[in-house]
Scaffold this active site. Sequence first.
Site, PDB file in Angstrom:
ATOM      1  CD  GLN B  52      -7.360  -8.371  -3.654  1.00  0.00           C
ATOM      2  OE1 GLN B  52      -8.546  -8.667  -3.545  1.00  0.00           O
ATOM      3  NE2 GLN B  52      -6.725  -7.711  -2.715  1.00  0.00           N
ATOM      4  NE  ARG B  57     -13.560  -5.331  -3.321  1.00  0.00           N
ATOM      5  CZ  ARG B  57     -12.267  -5.136  -3.201  1.00  0.00           C
ATOM      6  NH1 ARG B  57     -11.435  -6.173  -3.186  1.00  0.00           N
ATOM      7  NH2 ARG B  57     -11.768  -3.918  -3.101  1.00  0.00           N
ATOM      8  CG  ASP B  70      -4.279   1.377  -8.865  1.00  0.00           C
ATOM      9  OD1 ASP B  70      -4.499   2.606  -8.746  1.00  0.00           O
ATOM     10  OD2 ASP B  70      -4.752   0.525  -8.081  1.00  0.00           O
ATOM     11  CG  ASP B  72      -4.576  -4.280  -5.546  1.00  0.00           C
ATOM     12  OD1 ASP B  72      -5.305  -4.209  -4.530  1.00  0.00           O
ATOM     13  OD2 ASP B  72      -3.975  -3.298  -6.029  1.00  0.00           O
ATOM     14  CG  ASP B 122       0.099  -2.158  -5.588  1.00  0.00           C
ATOM     15  OD1 ASP B 122      -0.480  -2.139  -4.487  1.00  0.00           O
ATOM     16  OD2 ASP B 122       1.196  -1.588  -5.805  1.00  0.00           O
ATOM     17  CG  ASP B 193       3.752  -4.045   7.223  1.00  0.00           C
ATOM     18  OD1 ASP B 193       4.638  -3.257   6.790  1.00  0.00           O
ATOM     19  OD2 ASP B 193       2.783  -3.660   7.894  1.00  0.00           O
ATOM     20  NE  ARG B 194      10.455  -2.644   1.876  1.00  0.00           N
ATOM     21  CZ  ARG B 194      11.191  -1.985   0.992  1.00  0.00           C
ATOM     22  NH1 ARG B 194      11.989  -2.651   0.191  1.00  0.00           N
ATOM     23  NH2 ARG B 194      11.117  -0.688   0.894  1.00  0.00           N
ATOM     24  NE  ARG B 201      -4.812 -13.740  10.526  1.00  0.00           N
ATOM     25  CZ  ARG B 201      -5.713 -14.672  10.857  1.00  0.00           C
ATOM     26  NH1 ARG B 201      -5.416 -15.951  10.727  1.00  0.00           N
ATOM     27  NH2 ARG B 201      -6.899 -14.329  11.315  1.00  0.00           N
ATOM     28  CB  THR B 202      -4.774  -9.811   3.256  1.00  0.00           C
ATOM     29  OG1 THR B 202      -5.813  -9.112   2.549  1.00  0.00           O
ATOM     30  CG2 THR B 202      -4.030 -10.673   2.266  1.00  0.00           C
ATOM     31  NE  ARG B 297      -0.438   1.133   6.211  1.00  0.00           N
ATOM     32  CZ  ARG B 297      -0.711  -0.055   6.737  1.00  0.00           C
ATOM     33  NH1 ARG B 297      -1.961  -0.429   6.875  1.00  0.00           N
ATOM     34  NH2 ARG B 297       0.281  -0.853   7.102  1.00  0.00           N
TER      35      ARG B 297
END
Lengths: 608, 375
Positions: B52, B57, B70, B72, B122, B193-194, B201-202, B297
């Site tokens: 993804q 995209r 890179d 994902d 990733d 999310d560590r 959610r995504t 972020r």
Amino acid sequence: MKVIPEELLIGRRAIDLFGNIELLEDFIWSERLGKWYLKLSVLMESMKLEVPPTTCWYLTTDNEYPRGEIKFYPSMENGLTVTFQHQANNSEDETIHGLWRLGAPCLEVNVQSLNLRYVAQEPRDAEYRIEWHLRRLLAWIDAAINDSLQRPGDAYELPQINSKRSGTIVYSEDRVNVYIWDDASQRAESFGLATMIKLQKVDGIEFIDEFFIKSSEIVHKNFWGSLLKSSATTSPEAIWILLKKVPVVKVWQIPMTYGELRQALFLQNINFLKILSQLSNKIRDGKSHAVLLGCPIPATVGGENDEYIWLAFQLPVLSRGDVKVHGFRKNSKGKGIYLDRLNVLNDKAELEWIKTGNWNQKVISSRGRLNMSFCRSRILIIGAGCIGASIAEILVRGGVNTLGIIDRDVFEKGNLSRHTLLMDDISKNKAVQLKNRLVRASPNISIIAYDEMLNMENMNPILNEYDIIIDCTGENDVLYDLAMQPSSAKKVFFSISISYAAKYLFIAICNGKVFRYDDFIETIKGYLAPSEEKIYLDNEVIKTESLGCWHPLFPARCDDIWLAASTSIQVINRYFESKDLSSFILIFRHLDDGYRVGYELLEKKNVH
Amino acid sequence: MGAIPTYFNDFLSKIRLTKEQIEELKKAHETLRNLLETDEELSGSIVATFLQGSYRRSTAVRPHDDSHADVDIIVVTNFDKDILTPHEALDKFIPFMEAHYKGKYRIQGRSIGIELEMVDLDVVPTAAPSEAMKDIFTRKDTTSIFTIEDYQAELTHRSSNGTSSPLLENSVFSSLYSKEYEQWRDEPLWIPDRVAEKWERTHPLEQIRWTVDKNKKCNTHYVNVVKAIKWWYKEKYPDFKQPKSYPLEHFIGDCCADEITSIAQGVVETFEEIIRYYPDKPFLPDRGVPEHDVFARITVEEYDAFYQAVKEYAGLAREALAEEDTYESAKRWHDLFGDQFPTPPKVTDQQGAQNSGFTPRRERTESVPTGRFAK
């Protein structure tokens, strides 16, 4: 997928210069065509039915761009379907990919319609070459829309004909014939049959010989030279038809089918099938005949008719009238036509065009011709040695019509180093072999070869047939004879010879009834040795042809001979160009100093 | 006139991922997937893996420097998010990583980064989706590597040839408007999310769908506008880290108008939209997960720097677009985008470019003599 070369990427960015051109599909490589092609659209205001406002094109280039060819082709989808002037025949499709038609506009032509819009020499750089072609394309489309592709003053251009048949039909036409044909076109019937000649050793070429009207009246005849006159083979007669102008359909496309042909001819009030039916008994013989269409064309657009050209296509074998058809009497002419119309001559049947060519001497000599009045004279060359042969060759190629060559000698191997004849000619008469060679260099030349020596008996009868005599024997005796026997009419005598090792070139010109022997001998005395032996003894080396055979050679290489012959021709040509009527002797010396080459004039001695 | 589409085409071909990079990405993905499927420990837990991110995209640009491209990779697992913590979920992958990517991997906040020879992966594990979603995720078209630009190319090919390829029919892009969409629209995935110690959610499918839709509305120019602006920012401001990647892409998506007719227009209008309406850092609701701020972020300082950058270059962009003269236009775009944007030829003859009026003879610095014959 081949990567688009950087030069092509750069070149096609020129599309962005134009607000009305859009890149539709970027370059793709076609392995089978060996080309890159891209698709673009051009938007242009148009009131012309045949040119829609948006036209789509394919641009093709070679991989070596900016070197190589660049062409635009009308796209099958949304592209032009007709053919205009300065465009290849657009009726055919490209068959490998099926994306475009083959009617590429001729953008490199030097015509006003394109030059007015964008002149400039075609650039050769990657950045500019496609741009130049795009501009020319726009100019071409604009001119097509405004009917201004052919403008008065432009060189006249014929519609493109692709002849798939091999072979050529040759005719001979010039400005003078225009009057003959214009007259013929006034007759009630300006069509008929023409006889054709085939050459024995030359394949695929047929020459039109005589044009007949009705059964035996010759309306025109082509005057071909010796080679054709002696040829025995004839081919089936051709049908000839005089037209008022070049037949075209769909603006400027040569007819591709019988339907289109009939349409084009109909526009000129010519009924093709009716003509065929009137010639029925001559052409329904089971053989295939050619059809010759004679069209007057001008040299420049809007000018007077300059020449008739002949277009030709091969008619298929017609029906013989022995088939029963309901509604027709046996042998009726109408039946034949009816059958043919259904079959071989039906509207969709393809016309088989044949390549034609005008081999009139003026056309063949268009790259350079000797003085016209000289060419029209009858010229006799005495002596077919290396000088005579070279002179004869230059004369034939220079466009003379009538030549005589007289020599008794036989061609030998030693002559190969500086003669024009070949190994096949060894042991044969030089004059005859030279004639055989030279008649094949021109369809128009007439040559007579005399395998004899000039003497007191034959001199006058032979010389009477000629206006210009060129002595290339190097023999004093011949010149003496030419001085002793006056001819009945005035002639121009030339004598051409070179000294040992081609050091000197002697050209004598005598206008009158005799050659001026005494003056000549007197003049050249100072340049020659008193006797033959002295020449050889004076020179250090006596060259012989082979060991054990004392036969003194007369050294001079081929380039020396050709130099002497060329120089002589240049002198002769100038003599006629300047309409000089005097007599004189020229002595040239061979330049021998570093890189100064050629002959320089040493002395001109006038003869009274 | 200043849209110079062919120039932009060539610019984009220089900033997309190279063929080699794409090959490597695909290889790396396939290798990972195969290893996961055959791994004794994990294979039982894996539902599906799929590429993804920006590559899918068609919004990915080539790395500026020597750094790796890179990609994902989402690894959909059946871990129960109520049982396993994000930390534990990620740790589950450690034995696998040790076995196959020793020394090359690194556990990050929300993913496992793997540094290979030419590309970086990733790996983002997700918690178990609903049963219905499991079906969708295992489908071939979801997991395929078909990108939006591939889809676009197939569409063009089909319209000019009349034939359709199986890729087109089975693409997730075509099912986007099917009734299945209703099903998965409201079903985001959960990723660990560590740092925050919770599952987040995504919705990658929704991101893809949104992009396809936007690209259609923008006459296929949208994804290229994204790439162009991403490139510009990295080119002109190499030291500024954020916004980049998805956050930048998302912001452009919100600011770019529909119905643009060229990439150039998209770039200019996006800049102007940002200047006009977003002087302060906005809250950008993620596609499919509206409570999520894509810009979370990014610091205020970072956004201000970005805003100033846009302000600085918007004028140049507008000038470039407005320029009638191709040479002048291309020069300005080149100033904006850097050396990957093609330079125009040295001298261009603009008169008569509109094919009206007389075009004067153009002098060239070097002329080639003609008139030599040898025949």
